[in-house]
Structure formats: C-alpha cells, structure tokens
Scaffold this motif. Sequence first.
Motif, PDB file in Angstrom:
ATOM      1  N   ASN A 158       1.024  -1.582   0.187  1.00 41.90           N
ATOM      2  CA  ASN A 158      -0.357   0.370   0.204  1.00 41.90           C
ATOM      3  C   ASN A 158       0.747   1.782  -0.078  1.00 41.90           C
ATOM      4  OD1 ASN A 158      -2.949  -0.563   0.249  1.00 41.90           O
ATOM      5  ND2 ASN A 158      -2.520  -1.489   1.780  1.00 41.90           N
ATOM      6  N   ASP A 159       2.055   1.176   0.790  1.00 40.49           N
ATOM      7  CA  ASP A 159       2.835   1.728   0.751  1.00 40.49           C
ATOM      8  C   ASP A 159       3.458   2.989  -0.402  1.00 40.49           C
ATOM      9  OD1 ASP A 159       1.276   3.472   2.880  1.00 40.49           O
ATOM     10  OD2 ASP A 159       3.264   1.776   4.449  1.00 40.49           O
ATOM     11  N   VAL A 160       4.212   1.959  -0.970  1.00 40.95           N
ATOM     12  CA  VAL A 160       4.652   1.676  -2.555  1.00 40.95           C
ATOM     13  C   VAL A 160       4.406   2.917  -3.301  1.00 40.95           C
ATOM     14  CG1 VAL A 160       6.403   0.330  -3.679  1.00 40.95           C
ATOM     15  CG2 VAL A 160       6.030  -0.293  -1.828  1.00 40.95           C
ATOM     16  N   VAL A 161       5.828   3.083  -3.500  1.00 40.55           N
ATOM     17  CA  VAL A 161       5.366   3.909  -5.104  1.00 40.55           C
ATOM     18  C   VAL A 161       6.020   3.918  -6.029  1.00 40.55           C
ATOM     19  CG1 VAL A 161       5.295   6.562  -6.836  1.00 40.55           C
ATOM     20  CG2 VAL A 161       4.581   5.878  -3.560  1.00 40.55           C
ATOM     21  N   THR A 210       5.311   1.229 -16.184  1.00 38.87           N
ATOM     22  CA  THR A 210       3.727   0.559 -15.921  1.00 38.87           C
ATOM     23  C   THR A 210       3.416   0.094 -15.040  1.00 38.87           C
ATOM     24  OG1 THR A 210       5.047   0.013 -18.072  1.00 38.87           O
ATOM     25  CG2 THR A 210       3.784  -1.447 -17.136  1.00 38.87           C
ATOM     26  N   ASN A 211       4.148  -0.034 -14.160  1.00 39.77           N
ATOM     27  CA  ASN A 211       3.769  -0.573 -12.310  1.00 39.77           C
ATOM     28  C   ASN A 211       3.175   0.661 -11.833  1.00 39.77           C
ATOM     29  OD1 ASN A 211       5.471  -3.178 -12.711  1.00 39.77           O
ATOM     30  ND2 ASN A 211       6.797  -2.643 -12.322  1.00 39.77           N
ATOM     31  N   LYS A 212       3.639   1.800 -12.401  1.00 33.80           N
ATOM     32  CA  LYS A 212       2.675   3.225 -11.517  1.00 33.80           C
ATOM     33  C   LYS A 212       1.697   3.135 -11.906  1.00 33.80           C
ATOM     34  CE  LYS A 212       4.750   7.864 -10.771  1.00 33.80           C
ATOM     35  NZ  LYS A 212       5.020   9.033 -10.354  1.00 33.80           N
ATOM     36  N   ALA A 213       1.226   3.213 -13.187  1.00 31.12           N
ATOM     37  CA  ALA A 213      -0.200   2.890 -13.359  1.00 31.12           C
ATOM     38  C   ALA A 213      -0.856   1.750 -13.159  1.00 31.12           C
ATOM     39  CB  ALA A 213       0.329   3.308 -15.456  1.00 31.12           C
ATOM     40  N   THR A 214      -0.157   1.019 -13.261  1.00 33.08           N
ATOM     41  CA  THR A 214      -0.851  -0.780 -12.260  1.00 33.08           C
ATOM     42  C   THR A 214      -1.623  -0.203 -10.901  1.00 33.08           C
ATOM     43  OG1 THR A 214       0.454  -1.896 -14.605  1.00 33.08           O
ATOM     44  CG2 THR A 214      -0.810  -2.903 -12.635  1.00 33.08           C
ATOM     45  N   MET A 215      -0.358   0.354 -10.700  1.00 36.73           N
ATOM     46  CA  MET A 215      -0.866   0.785  -9.422  1.00 36.73           C
ATOM     47  C   MET A 215      -1.641   1.483  -8.924  1.00 36.73           C
ATOM     48  SD  MET A 215       0.302  -0.509  -5.856  1.00 36.73           S
ATOM     49  CE  MET A 215       1.584  -0.131  -5.437  1.00 36.73           C
TER      50      MET A 215
END
Length: 185
Positions: A56-59, A64-69
């Motif tokens: 939950n606290d990770v950026v 791609t991972n940022k958009a998926t999160m």
Amino acid sequence: IQSDMVLGALNYNWYSGVARYQATTDFTLNAAYIPWRYYYRQVFGANTIIDVLGGNDVVPTDATNKATMGQAKAMRAYAYLYLSQLFAEEYGTGNEKIIPLYTQPAPKQVNLPKSTTAEVWNQMVKDLTDAISLLEGFQRGSKDQIDQNVAKGLLAYVLAARGTQQDWQQVETLTADIMAAFPKT
C-alpha cells in the motif's frame, strides 16, 4: 444512498431487488450475496496487485507498474464505493459499522469485522488520491483501463456521497478539472 440513474422497470430479474435497495436489507437472500461477492472479488484482485507491486505504501518507479498500482487502488476504491452504497444507509456520523475493510490480500486478512463509515470513506479517498498521483501522464488505451480523469471522477463520487461542505468544494474542483481535460471542439 445515491444512484446514478433510476431503474424503474421491474424486468431486471434478480437485479431489480438490488437496484431498488431491497435485496441488501436481508443478508440471507442470494440477490444480496451476488453484489457482495462481486465487489469483494474486485477488492481481492486489487489487493493482490497492490501487494505484488510492493504494498500500500510503495510508489513504483517503473511507469507501467506505477500506472498498474494507480488502477488497482482506483478499483479498490470503486468496489468500496458501491459496497457502501448498497450496504449502508448513508454516511451518517462516520461511526456506523458498515462493511469489512480489506487492504491486504487474503490470507493476510481473514474475516475482519465491519469497519466504520469514516474508515471506509477515508480509505477510498486515500486510494483515489494516490491513484490520481500515480496515474499522472498515463494514457489509457481502451475503456477497460482507468486513467487520471476516471480516478478524479470516482473521487468526486466518493466525496459527493460523503457530502461535507469541504467535500463539495473539492467535487467542484475535480469536475472542473475533468471537463477542462476534454475541451469542446
């Protein structure tokens, strides 16, 4: 409870009781279980993706991972918005116990008790605020993806449902932002 539109006709079979908010008053009815299961499966899927991407606290640093999160957090908030609309009368004082709030994938959280309205709404606002930030610059390729404007629209719905004066001011800002993103031609 707020709805997007009226479903006045009675030809929706099992869903008509849900649309009229009658099925969700009796937990023994299968018509109440169907949306409960559907939206909690959305929560489970979102929590799994968030966990795989670091929690939950990770950026994430990868775009791609940022958009998926961002999309996963927006989907979790979306699911909780509709669960709260179906299984709670209104926001109330914020102290009413309404639905369990899962922010970790199973089996890390199993059979949680109901959370308060304030806890659920605060999580939705946090998730959507995070999603808006995470989706900065992301262009969705199709309507099955969530971009920043969709996340802003969901946040506007959440804030409007909670309905404080401060929320309404933010709803006005969010909707203006969304409309500005789609100039008239």
